[in-house]
Design a protein around this motif. Structure first.
Motif, short mmCIF file in Angstrom:
data_model
loop_
_atom_site.label_atom_id
_atom_site.label_comp_id
_atom_site.label_asym_id
_atom_site.label_seq_id
_atom_site.Cartn_x
_atom_site.Cartn_y
_atom_site.Cartn_z
N PRO A 450 -9.56 25.81 -37.61
CA PRO A 450 -10.52 25.19 -36.71
C PRO A 450 -10.10 25.31 -35.24
O PRO A 450 -8.97 25.69 -34.94
CB PRO A 450 -10.52 23.72 -37.15
CG PRO A 450 -9.19 23.52 -37.77
CD PRO A 450 -8.79 24.82 -38.37
N THR A 451 -11.01 24.94 -34.38
CA THR A 451 -10.76 25.09 -32.95
C THR A 451 -9.59 24.22 -32.48
O THR A 451 -9.38 23.12 -33.00
CB THR A 451 -12.05 24.78 -32.16
OG1 THR A 451 -11.82 25.11 -30.80
CG2 THR A 451 -12.46 23.32 -32.24
N GLY A 456 -4.68 30.86 -31.46
CA GLY A 456 -4.48 31.90 -30.44
C GLY A 456 -3.04 31.95 -29.98
O GLY A 456 -2.43 33.03 -29.94
N THR A 457 -2.49 30.78 -29.70
CA THR A 457 -1.10 30.71 -29.21
C THR A 457 -0.15 31.30 -30.25
O THR A 457 0.73 32.10 -29.94
CB THR A 457 -0.74 29.22 -28.95
OG1 THR A 457 -1.78 28.64 -28.18
CG2 THR A 457 0.58 29.08 -28.27
N ARG A 478 -17.55 34.74 -28.19
CA ARG A 478 -17.76 34.11 -26.88
C ARG A 478 -18.47 35.09 -25.94
O ARG A 478 -19.38 34.71 -25.20
CB ARG A 478 -16.42 33.68 -26.28
CG ARG A 478 -15.84 32.43 -26.95
CD ARG A 478 -14.45 32.11 -26.45
NE ARG A 478 -13.86 31.01 -27.20
CZ ARG A 478 -13.78 29.73 -26.75
NH1 ARG A 478 -14.24 29.41 -25.56
NH2 ARG A 478 -13.24 28.80 -27.50
N ARG A 592 -4.50 18.21 -27.43
CA ARG A 592 -4.01 19.51 -26.93
C ARG A 592 -5.04 20.15 -26.00
O ARG A 592 -4.70 20.67 -24.93
CB ARG A 592 -3.75 20.47 -28.09
CG ARG A 592 -2.54 20.08 -28.90
CD ARG A 592 -2.42 20.99 -30.12
NE ARG A 592 -1.38 20.52 -31.02
CZ ARG A 592 -1.16 21.02 -32.21
NH1 ARG A 592 -1.92 22.01 -32.67
NH2 ARG A 592 -0.19 20.55 -32.97
N GLN A 596 -4.75 21.05 -22.05
CA GLN A 596 -5.00 22.44 -21.64
C GLN A 596 -6.01 22.47 -20.48
O GLN A 596 -5.79 23.16 -19.48
CB GLN A 596 -5.58 23.19 -22.84
CG GLN A 596 -5.45 24.69 -22.79
CD GLN A 596 -6.01 25.32 -24.09
OE1 GLN A 596 -6.80 24.71 -24.82
NE2 GLN A 596 -5.58 26.53 -24.36
N ARG A 616 -18.28 21.32 -33.55
CA ARG A 616 -18.08 22.78 -33.72
C ARG A 616 -17.51 23.08 -35.10
O ARG A 616 -17.97 23.98 -35.79
CB ARG A 616 -17.15 23.29 -32.61
CG ARG A 616 -16.97 24.76 -32.56
CD ARG A 616 -17.20 25.32 -31.17
NE ARG A 616 -16.10 25.08 -30.25
CZ ARG A 616 -15.12 25.97 -30.00
NH1 ARG A 616 -15.10 27.12 -30.64
NH2 ARG A 616 -14.19 25.70 -29.12
N ASN A 639 0.05 21.94 -38.35
CA ASN A 639 1.08 21.90 -37.29
C ASN A 639 0.95 20.66 -36.41
O ASN A 639 1.46 20.65 -35.29
CB ASN A 639 1.04 23.19 -36.46
CG ASN A 639 -0.21 23.29 -35.61
OD1 ASN A 639 -1.05 22.40 -35.64
ND2 ASN A 639 -0.35 24.37 -34.87
N THR A 643 6.21 21.92 -33.28
CA THR A 643 6.13 22.59 -31.97
C THR A 643 5.56 24.01 -32.22
O THR A 643 5.52 24.48 -33.36
CB THR A 643 7.53 22.75 -31.35
OG1 THR A 643 8.31 23.56 -32.24
CG2 THR A 643 8.20 21.41 -31.13
N SER A 647 6.00 26.59 -35.63
CA SER A 647 4.92 27.30 -36.34
C SER A 647 5.20 28.80 -36.36
O SER A 647 4.98 29.48 -37.37
CB SER A 647 3.56 27.09 -35.65
OG SER A 647 3.32 25.74 -35.43
N1 LIG Z 1 2.05 23.41 -32.49
C1 LIG Z 1 1.58 23.05 -31.30
N2 LIG Z 1 1.99 21.92 -30.73
C2 LIG Z 1 1.52 21.50 -29.55
N3 LIG Z 1 0.58 22.20 -28.85
C3 LIG Z 1 0.13 23.34 -29.36
C4 LIG Z 1 0.59 23.82 -30.61
N4 LIG Z 1 -0.05 24.99 -30.85
C5 LIG Z 1 -0.88 25.19 -29.80
N5 LIG Z 1 -0.75 24.22 -28.90
C6 LIG Z 1 -1.49 24.08 -27.64
O1 LIG Z 1 -2.82 23.75 -27.98
C7 LIG Z 1 -3.72 24.34 -27.08
C8 LIG Z 1 -4.80 25.07 -27.87
O2 LIG Z 1 -4.22 26.18 -28.51
P1 LIG Z 1 -5.01 27.53 -28.77
O3 LIG Z 1 -5.88 27.86 -27.59
O4 LIG Z 1 -4.01 28.51 -29.20
O5 LIG Z 1 -5.94 27.10 -29.98
P2 LIG Z 1 -7.01 27.92 -30.78
O6 LIG Z 1 -6.93 27.45 -32.17
O7 LIG Z 1 -6.85 29.36 -30.55
O8 LIG Z 1 -8.35 27.45 -30.10
P3 LIG Z 1 -9.79 28.15 -30.11
O9 LIG Z 1 -10.17 28.35 -31.52
O10 LIG Z 1 -10.69 27.16 -29.47
O11 LIG Z 1 -9.66 29.39 -29.34
C9 LIG Z 1 -2.91 25.24 -26.18
O12 LIG Z 1 -2.71 24.58 -24.93
C10 LIG Z 1 -1.59 25.39 -26.89
O13 LIG Z 1 -0.50 25.55 -26.00
#
Ligand SMILES: Nc1ncnc2c1ncn2[C@@H]1O[C@H](COP(=O)(O)OP(=O)(O)OP(=O)(O)O)[C@@H](O)[C@H]1O
Ligand SMILES: Nc1ccn([C@H]2C[C@H](O)[C@@H](COP(=O)(O)O)O2)c(=O)n1
Length: 664
Positions: A450-451, A456-457, A478, A592, A596, A616, A639, A643, A647
């Motif tokens: 999910p979002t 992505g990170t 997007r 988070r 961000q 969403r 997660n 941290t 992951s």
């Molecule tokens: N394990 C974690 N612990 C704390 N913060 C995290 C962790 N993983 C990611 N983050 C932070 O959470 C935020 C969202 O992460 P990210 O953009 O990678 O999510 P996503 O799942 O790809 O979102 P989307 O689907 O909306 O693109 C970022 O600021 C990232 O640094």
């Protein structure tokens, strides 16, 4: 260039296409030194850009030589045989083609110099060259072990040199000692200078390169066989003006071998032909003997598979010491044991190459015999190949030639440790290989969820550590949402076909982390919450999903892919080697996202973000096509209390579990 601790090359099947290779290391470093010693300006085209040429360029700059770069062209203002800087401390890495000739030239130029390298350079002999220079009256001290760099060079006056009798130099350890003297002694040629070679001269083709380039710079050396060389009185370096560096014939050996081994329509190599001045071009004779079909023109080679299995070879490889390492790997695909003889010089190269090749070939399962100056490799029949982590000993050639093991008939992957060692001569070697090689199955890791769960990170970091490509599939939805808005459409069934048409023809470019739509940088516009909502809406339209399918699959390229999205594991790459379903509690995800956005100066509240992301999630997981859900074979990773690093480590550990290699 791959800077990862290891590079996994999946089993490769076929290869076809054209490669343009980097310039020859041997020619590049000789040309640089000659251009620096000559009078006049030399314009150098197609110079190799690698670790070894960089240390030479740095050294020349430290000696006061002016070098200007205009794109791929280098302009060198020659010193005209006179030093601008009377003292310097030079670091020459592991470049024998810099250490040896600079030692000779600086010993004659009359200054105070310290020459150092990496630890392995301090184990590579230079005593025979220093002995020859000392006979002449040059003053060179060892700063560490006698016979090896580092060195201290002291000034002497040219008039004090003993040039009446022949200078004796050993030719049976490294031909670079003779090359160094030939390149440097024109500096002192007030009278004929005679060099006598002691012992059987090895690697003669490298001396031919030296003589050829000296002639281009106005010095015609007289040669009596391979024992005596005379530099005529009055010799003076003159810049030839423009000079073109041929592509590296030793680097070509990997692609000649590739054409001989791989199925497919063959490989064309641009930049070097059979008439090359480089000795390693004779590798084509050996490859032909083993069965390769080789065609050639003025500046190209075309290679395809001929005899298969390859024919075993028994070869005195003294004339192609570097390229012959490639034959040792080709031998695995031959019809009997192959023997490479007269290769004692392998033992004093970047590493002890006889030991290194024997050890690593054995890891693949091969039977190998070796001695002081030979190696015999037995073929590896189907059914006996083992997955191996190939140690590369900081030796570019070990790394490059073992990549050819990935064409084995057992479909076994090959792990190359420290792949960045190829920077010595061919920084983009693996990228070039992957541009022409075909893998029946390119590895994929899918990270769905999910979002704001951190997909992505996590995906970017896992891809970076493995040297894999990266697909952020959400961005494609997007961008489609943005294109829809700009076209004045809405995410509703009535507009579905038109939005799908937009998605199919997105004028999209990914460039250095930026997303360009029709040349416009839309990266910021895409990361808004509104863009996320629009993406979620268009992604529920089946025609849009179908339109983006091929584009997403086109990201699956060698050496591998990490893909993030909602349906990577369920629909796009159902055969992925690892599927991860990443979640975190809604509270953690909202927090988070809040952090961000706030860090980007966007004001919002946690409550509204949480409401948006839950809406969403609901839409993404309840739509009729490719809904967000874990693939049945996905590993679940929550997660919420991890941290980012934890992951990443977890996913890499799961990936390692499904690899055939022992953990490195
Ligand atoms: N394990 C974690 N612990 C704390 N913060 C995290 C962790 N993983 C990611 N983050 C932070 O959470 C935020 C969202 O992460 P990210 O953009 O990678 O999510 P996503 O799942 O790809 O979102 P989307 O689907 O909306 O693109 C970022 O600021 C990232 O640094
Ligand atoms: N594989 C994918 C990726 C994304 N989507 C949709 C659903 C998401 O809400 C939206 C934006 O994705 P994000 O950038 O937040 O990862 O795109 C999808 O349906 N399938």
């Amino acid at each position: 260039m791959f800077t990862t601790p290891f590079l996994d090359i999946p089993p490769l099947g076929a290869a076809a296409g054209t490669v343009r290779l980097p310039g020859s290391k041997s020619i590049s470093n000789r040309v640089l030194l000659l251009a620096a010693l000559a009078s006049g300006t030399t314009t150098v085209h197609d110079l190799l850009d690698s670790d070894d040429t960089r240390v030479m360029l740095d050294a020349l700059a430290a000696l006061g030589c002016t070098v200007e770069r205009a794109g791929d062209i280098l302009r060198i203002e020659g010193l005209g045989g006179r030093l601008k800087t009377p003292s310097a401390s030079l670091f020459l890495g592991n470049a024998g083609t810099a250490m040896r000739p600079l030692t000779a030239a600086l010993a004659l130029l009359g200054g105070e110099f310290e020459l150092r390298g990496v630890p392995r350079m301090h184990e590579r002999p230079i005593g025979d060259l220093v002995d020859a220079l000392t006979q002449l009256g040059c003053r060179v001290d060892y700063l560490g072990n006698p016979g090896y760099p580092p060195l201290q060079i002291h000034p002497v006056a040219l008039d004090d040199l003993q040039l009446d009798g022949p200078i004796r130099v050993r030719g049976d350890v490294s031909s670079q000692f003779l090359t160094a003297l030939l390149l440097a002694l024109p500096l002192a040629a007030q009278r004929d200078i005679v060099i006598d070679v002691v012992g059987e001269l090895i690697s003669k083709p490298y001396i031919e390169i030296t003589l050829n380039l000296l002639a281009r710079f106005g010095i015609t050396v007289r040669r009596e066989g391979w024992q005596r060389f005379t530099i005529p009185a009055g010799s003076q370096y003159r810049s030839p003006g423009d000079i073109h560096v041929e592509a590296d014939a030793s680097s070509a050996s990997y692609f000649i071998a590739l054409g001989a081994i791989a199925e497919g329509t063959g490989i064309r190599i641009e930049g070097v032909g059979a008439e090359s001045i480089q000795g390693d071009i004779r590798f084509i004779d050996a490859a032909r003997r083993m069965g390769a079909r080789v065609d050639s023109g003025p500046n190209w080679l075309a290679i395809s598979r001929g005899a298969w299995p390859l024919r075993a070879i028994d070869l005195d490889a003294n004339h192609i010491p570097d390229a012959a390492m490639t034959l040792a790997v080709m031998a695995l695909y031959a019809d009997g044991p192959s023997t490479l003889r007269n290769i004692a010089s392998w033992r004093v190269k970047e590493t002890d190459r006889i030991d290194a090749m024997a050890n690593e070939l054995r890891k693949l399962g091969a039977t190998v015999e070796d001695g002081p100056d030979f190696i015999r490799v037995h073929p590896l029949p189907a059914g006996s190949w083992r997955p191996a982590s190939i140690k590369t000993y900081d030796d570019h050639r070990v790394a490059m030639c073992f990549s050819l093991a990935a064409f084995n008939p057992d479909g076994v992957a090959v792990r190359i440790l420290d792949p960045h060692c190829v920077a010595k001569t061919f920084p983009d070697y693996f990228e070039t290989l992957f541009s022409v090689a075909h893998a029946p199955e390119v590895p994929v890791i899918c990270i769905d969820g999910p979002t704001a769960s951190g997909k992505g990170t996590l995906t970017v970091e896992v891809a970076r550590r493995l040297g894999y490509h990266y697909l952020d599939s959400g961005t494609l939805y997007r961008v489609t949402g943005l294109a829809m808005r700009r076209a004045g459409l809405d995410a509703e069934p009535a507009h579905e076909a038109r939005i799908a048409d937009l998605a199919r023809a997105l004028p999209l470019v990914f460039n250095e982390g930026k997303v360009l739509l029709a040349g416009e940088d839309v990266s910021e516009d895409l990361r808004t919450e509104a863009a996320g909502m629009d993406a979620s809406r268009v992604s529920a339209l089946p025609a849009v999903r179908a339109a983006l399918l091929a584009l997403q699959r086109s990201f699956r390229r060698l050496p591998g892919l990490v893909a993030d999205g909602r349906d990577m594991g369920t629909v796009i790459f159902p055969d992925a080697g690892l599927k991860v379903y990443l979640t975190a509690s809604a509270a953690h995800r909202a927090e988070r996202r809040y952090k961000q956005l706030i860090s980007k100066g966007i004001s919002t509240t946690i409550d509204s973000l949480r409401a948006d992301l839950e809406a969403r999630d609901l839409r993404d997981s309840s739509r009729s096509v490719a809904p967000l859900k874990p693939a049945p074979d996905a590993r679940l990773l929550d997660n919420s209390h991890q941290t980012i690093e934890q992951s990443v480590v977890q996913v890499l550990a799961w990936w390692q579990e499904v690899q055939p290699f022992e953990s490195s």
